[in-house]
Design a protein around this motif. Structure first.
Motif, PDB file in Angstrom:
ATOM      1  N   UNK A 151      -2.387   4.849 -11.460  1.00 20.01           N
ATOM      2  CA  UNK A 151      -1.958   3.552 -10.951  1.00 20.01           C
ATOM      3  C   UNK A 151      -0.828   2.825 -11.447  1.00 20.01           C
ATOM      4  N   UNK A 152      -0.974   2.604 -12.773  1.00 20.74           N
ATOM      5  CA  UNK A 152      -0.047   2.014 -13.437  1.00 20.74           C
ATOM      6  C   UNK A 152       1.366   2.758 -13.556  1.00 20.74           C
ATOM      7  N   UNK A 153       1.206   3.986 -13.483  1.00 20.20           N
ATOM      8  CA  UNK A 153       2.489   4.834 -13.523  1.00 20.20           C
ATOM      9  C   UNK A 153       3.148   4.593 -12.147  1.00 20.20           C
ATOM     10  N   UNK A 154       2.274   4.817 -11.025  1.00 21.85           N
ATOM     11  CA  UNK A 154       2.753   4.808  -9.784  1.00 21.85           C
ATOM     12  C   UNK A 154       3.396   3.359  -9.536  1.00 21.85           C
ATOM     13  N   UNK A 155       2.668   2.429  -9.931  1.00 19.74           N
ATOM     14  CA  UNK A 155       3.118   0.725  -9.951  1.00 19.74           C
ATOM     15  C   UNK A 155       4.567   0.778 -10.684  1.00 19.74           C
ATOM     16  N   UNK A 156       4.821   1.483 -11.914  1.00 22.90           N
ATOM     17  CA  UNK A 156       6.176   1.197 -12.620  1.00 22.90           C
ATOM     18  C   UNK A 156       7.107   2.059 -11.670  1.00 22.90           C
ATOM     19  N   UNK A 157       6.709   3.104 -11.156  1.00 17.70           N
ATOM     20  CA  UNK A 157       7.827   4.004 -10.342  1.00 17.70           C
ATOM     21  C   UNK A 157       8.113   2.989  -9.095  1.00 17.70           C
ATOM     22  N   UNK A 158       7.254   2.395  -8.419  1.00 22.68           N
ATOM     23  CA  UNK A 158       7.640   1.548  -7.355  1.00 22.68           C
ATOM     24  C   UNK A 158       8.215   0.332  -7.761  1.00 22.68           C
ATOM     25  N   UNK A 159       7.863  -0.279  -8.983  1.00 22.63           N
ATOM     26  CA  UNK A 159       8.720  -1.259  -9.256  1.00 22.63           C
ATOM     27  C   UNK A 159       9.927  -1.042  -9.826  1.00 22.63           C
TER      28      UNK A 159
END
Length: 185
Positions: A151-159
């Protein structure tokens, strides 16, 4: 988009029925009545469990499928529509005015969009990315760490996507400022 979100809400209300008003305060010890697949356009989005007539699905997966952003504010989960960065939705995508007044009005819209996008970057970073980073740090022995890391990785991608949208808006503002300078000559 609004029809899809409305459909989800109506479906959950119909599915949950009257039990939503009599739902227990805790789901601990409750019997899972079934496992259902949540789909959008024939593609699996997530699995939902049914407990006491109510469907429970991962909010992140549903919000991503619905095209809305998710943020946390205390103990509140806030869903907001994403601001698409397409030529149709761009503030400068309409028939570009050629007068100084029209260009100035267009500039005001673009500055407002930039301000909103900058706030979105900060909010997303603080409430999404940092949330999972904190969970991982504070719970080093949790079995959920792989999920949190994903989820953190996905969040960083979206950011990074949001930052790219901001950069594009800033470039549009720069181009518009050059156009205003040209018209004022």
């Amino acid at each position: 988009m609004k029809k899809f979100v409305s459909g989800i809400i109506v479906g959950v209300m119909l599915f949950a029925g009257a039990s939503a008003f009599a739902a227990p305060t805790s789901l601990i010890g409750q019997k899972v009545q079934g496992l259902f697949t949540v789909e959008k356009n024939g593609k699996k989005v997530a699995d939902a469990v049914v407990i006491n007539g109510s469907a429970y699905a991962p909010v992140r997966a549903v919000s991503d499928a619905a095209g809305v952003t998710l943020s946390l504010e205390g103990k509140k989960i806030i869903m907001e529509e994403k601001i698409p960065l397409t030529s149709e939705s761009s503030p400068t995508a309409t028939a570009t005015p050629t007068t100084a007044e029209g260009l100035s009005a267009e500039r005001e819209l673009l500055v407002t969009a930039i301000d909103k996008k900058q706030a979105h970057v900060e909010e997303y970073r603080n409430h999404q990315v940092d949330f999972y980073t904190t969970l991982i740090k504070e719970n080093p022995n949790s079995k959920s760490i792989p999920d949190w890391q994903a989820a953190e990785k996905k969040g960083n991608t979206r950011l990074e996507e949001i930052k790219a949208e901001l950069t594009s808006l800033q470039q549009q503002l720069s181009d518009l400022d050059a156009q205003i300078a040209e018209v004022q000559k």
